[in-house]
Design a protein around this motif. Structure first.
Motif, PDB file in Angstrom:
ATOM      1  N   TYR A  28      40.362  37.961  47.352  1.00 47.58           N
ATOM      2  CA  TYR A  28      40.447  38.507  45.991  1.00 47.58           C
ATOM      3  C   TYR A  28      39.469  37.784  45.058  1.00 47.58           C
ATOM      4  O   TYR A  28      38.827  38.412  44.207  1.00 47.58           O
ATOM      5  N   ASN A  29      39.345  36.475  45.228  1.00 47.29           N
ATOM      6  CA  ASN A  29      38.364  35.731  44.442  1.00 47.29           C
ATOM      7  C   ASN A  29      36.940  36.137  44.809  1.00 47.29           C
ATOM      8  O   ASN A  29      36.068  36.258  43.944  1.00 47.29           O
ATOM      9  N   ASN A  30      36.723  36.366  46.111  1.00 51.19           N
ATOM     10  CA  ASN A  30      35.410  36.841  46.556  1.00 51.19           C
ATOM     11  C   ASN A  30      35.076  38.189  45.919  1.00 51.19           C
ATOM     12  O   ASN A  30      33.927  38.446  45.527  1.00 51.19           O
ATOM     13  N   TRP A  31      36.085  39.059  45.855  1.00 50.47           N
ATOM     14  CA  TRP A  31      35.868  40.406  45.308  1.00 50.47           C
ATOM     15  C   TRP A  31      35.427  40.348  43.856  1.00 50.47           C
ATOM     16  O   TRP A  31      34.590  41.133  43.417  1.00 50.47           O
ATOM     17  N   GLU A  32      35.976  39.419  43.107  1.00 49.40           N
ATOM     18  CA  GLU A  32      35.574  39.277  41.705  1.00 49.40           C
ATOM     19  C   GLU A  32      34.091  38.924  41.592  1.00 49.40           C
ATOM     20  O   GLU A  32      33.373  39.472  40.742  1.00 49.40           O
ATOM     21  N   LYS A  33      33.627  38.039  42.458  1.00 46.72           N
ATOM     22  CA  LYS A  33      32.199  37.686  42.462  1.00 46.72           C
ATOM     23  C   LYS A  33      31.356  38.882  42.891  1.00 46.72           C
ATOM     24  O   LYS A  33      30.282  39.148  42.323  1.00 46.72           O
ATOM     25  N   MET A  48      32.003  42.037  42.506  1.00 44.66           N
ATOM     26  CA  MET A  48      31.945  43.028  41.435  1.00 44.66           C
ATOM     27  C   MET A  48      30.975  42.610  40.325  1.00 44.66           C
ATOM     28  O   MET A  48      30.331  43.456  39.697  1.00 44.66           O
ATOM     29  N   ILE A  49      30.849  41.318  40.093  1.00 41.54           N
ATOM     30  CA  ILE A  49      29.835  40.844  39.150  1.00 41.54           C
ATOM     31  C   ILE A  49      28.447  41.180  39.673  1.00 41.54           C
ATOM     32  O   ILE A  49      27.568  41.642  38.933  1.00 41.54           O
ATOM     33  N   LEU A  79      42.441  45.012  44.172  1.00 40.77           N
ATOM     34  CA  LEU A  79      40.996  45.200  44.086  1.00 40.77           C
ATOM     35  C   LEU A  79      40.658  46.322  43.111  1.00 40.77           C
ATOM     36  O   LEU A  79      39.694  46.223  42.346  1.00 40.77           O
ATOM     37  N   ASN A 129      40.570  45.325  39.495  1.00 45.75           N
ATOM     38  CA  ASN A 129      39.333  44.642  39.114  1.00 45.75           C
ATOM     39  C   ASN A 129      38.202  45.641  38.908  1.00 45.75           C
ATOM     40  O   ASN A 129      37.385  45.501  37.994  1.00 45.75           O
ATOM     41  N   SER A 162      38.596  47.306  35.610  1.00 44.93           N
ATOM     42  CA  SER A 162      38.295  46.402  34.499  1.00 44.93           C
ATOM     43  C   SER A 162      36.800  46.288  34.242  1.00 44.93           C
ATOM     44  O   SER A 162      36.380  45.845  33.170  1.00 44.93           O
ATOM     45  N   GLN A 163      35.979  46.709  35.227  1.00 44.67           N
ATOM     46  CA  GLN A 163      34.523  46.691  35.079  1.00 44.67           C
ATOM     47  C   GLN A 163      33.992  48.019  34.536  1.00 44.67           C
ATOM     48  O   GLN A 163      32.777  48.243  34.522  1.00 44.67           O
TER      49      GLN A 163
END
Length: 454
Positions: free
Chosen positions: A262-267, A269-270, A307, A310, A313-314
């Protein structure tokens, strides 16, 4: 009854005593999967062995699809098997009962070998992974074979010579002329070791310098990746024109272990947002169709709803259609301007084959994508698996096919650099296949095991 169930029905111990009894040792989820691929091919043989298993790390769920009995205690350790990444993880495992579990498992292996010997059965062990199952196999008293999944000479060298390394401590990895240390080579050169299957040709040729029965039969990691579509379906006619107008497809690989994934997914998506911003430029050399599709290959162990939150949210909006169709009715589809983002948990192979490139923060999935001859851009995460040390080691393993960037915002620049140079894409295609091997390794290894052990 499923095909796998039919295959596995021969693996129960009611068979004739002339059959080989094979005990499989593996130490990790990925190793379990590789072992099962080989076992599937063994069970297709005319005189398949009776198969038992002992997963040293984790609970061995992969063996359930073949209904293979486990011979001893199994337990998931706090580290999840990533003790080599961080000494603190090892201490957590020790406090969690690692030493007691290891002792119990070693006793179970020797008890199994002893019982088969008393019954007069032919017996052998297949160790899959690293030095731990190899060590267990060596001291079991039975003949054995080893599938080395954890080490490759590519970590320290390529076909030209040794890789340049910044750390003096890195010399330790190759101090004796191989990434496999003398004590590991000793275990592989014992009389009862009948075969060693390294993961690539370079490692095989290196091991042949010593009296080790090494066979270059490929990497089972590249088996079972066939897509649901054919190339003819993707390009029905006028291939050159369709290549110009089709969307750019980017596969997203966040890994499979929560909460890290989940932390990887945030990166990731950036990185997606940064890439989309640059793709609006009119001078983009590879964005002729004006459409880009992001395919999120999501492991069943993850919650897609987390996921999706997130993604929304983008600024992405839910959508019903996409230029790329996947064989998963539960695919979540999102749209933002001329871009689409799909989340699927049932179309992994198609996501690998459809992608032109990947944004990756995964272990096995990244290697498989690159093994198909495609480039991947990796962003080091916070671990415990996909941390900077792991990502740097993976970049050595995979060479030019894996591009490391320090920050997710830098993915866009790496993508543009890739597609400005057709020659590097050709080099990457050849490099990936050379380092990961061609499909069919599991069957080739199974045939060799049947000949040498059976």
């Amino acid at each position: 009854m499923s095909d796998l169930s039919q295959l596995s029905s021969a693996s129960h111990p009611q068979a004739a005593s002339s059959r080989l009894r094979l005990l499989v040792l593996s130490n990790g989820h990925g190793e379990d999967i590789i072992a099962v691929r080989i076992l599937q091919e063994l069970l297709r043989q005319s005189n398949p062995p009776d198969i038992f298993a002992l997963p040293i790390v984790g609970e061995g769920h992969a063996y359930q699809q073949l209904d293979i009995p486990l011979i001893g205690s199994v337990r998931t350790m706090p580290s999840g098997g990533f003790v080599y990444m961080d000494g603190r993880q090892l201490m957590r495992d020790v406090r969690g009962g690692l030493l007691q579990l290891t002792f119990t498992q070693m006793k179970a292996i020797r008890r199994w070998v002893s019982s088969q010997k008393k019954l007069g059965n032919k017996r052998a062990i297949l160790a899959v992974g690293d030095i731990v199952p190899l060590l267990f196999a060596t001291f079991s008293g039975a003949k054995y074979a080893f599938v080395g999944t954890a080490k490759s000479e590519y970590y320290v060298r390529d076909e030209v010579g040794l890789l340049s390394r910044k750390s003096k401590a890195a010399r330790w990895e190759n101090f004796s002329g191989s990434v496999y240390h003398p004590w590991e080579r000793w275990l592989m050169s014992r009389r009862r070791c009948k075969a060693v299957f390294p993961r690539d040709a370079l490692t095989t040729e290196t091991l042949k310098q010593w009296p080790i029965p090494a066979f270059n039969l490929g990497n089972p990691m590249m088996d079972g990746l066939e897509p649901t579509f054919s190339s003819q379906q993707f390009y029905s006619h006028d291939t050159q024109q369709q290549e110009k107008v089709r969307p750019l497809v980017v596969t997203l690989l966040p890994g499979s272990r929560p909460p890290e994934a989940y932390n990887n997914w945030e990166k990731i998506m950036i990185a997606v947002s940064a890439l989309m911003a640059t793709l609006q430029e009119k001078d983009s050399a590879f964005y002729a169709s004006g459409t880009v599709v992001f395919l999120g290959a999501i492991a069943p162990s993850l919650d897609c709803n987390i996921l999706a939150q997130n993604v929304k949210s983008q600024g992405w909006q839910s959508n019903l259609e996409s230029p790329v169709q996947l064989p998963d009715s539960n695919t979540l589809i999102f749209k933002q301007r001329n871009a689409y983002l799909l989340l699927t948990q049932k179309a992994y192979n198609d996501c690998l084959h459809l992608g032109d490139l990947a944004i990756a923060m995964a272990g096995t999935a990244t290697e498989q994508f690159i093994g198909l001859g495609k480039p991947a851009i990796a962003i080091p995460g916070d671990g415990p698996q996909y941390n900077p040390n792991f990502a740097e080691a993976q970049s050595r393993l995979l060479g030019a096919s894996l591009i490391l960037v320090e920050q997710p915002e830098k993915v866009a620049k790496a993508v543009h650099s890739l597609f400005k140079d057709p020659d590097i894409l050709q080099t990457i295609a050849e490099n990936g296949i050379q380092r990961m091997g061609k499909p069919g390794a599991a069957q080739r290894i199974a045939n060799c095991l049947q000949e040498l052990l059976g």
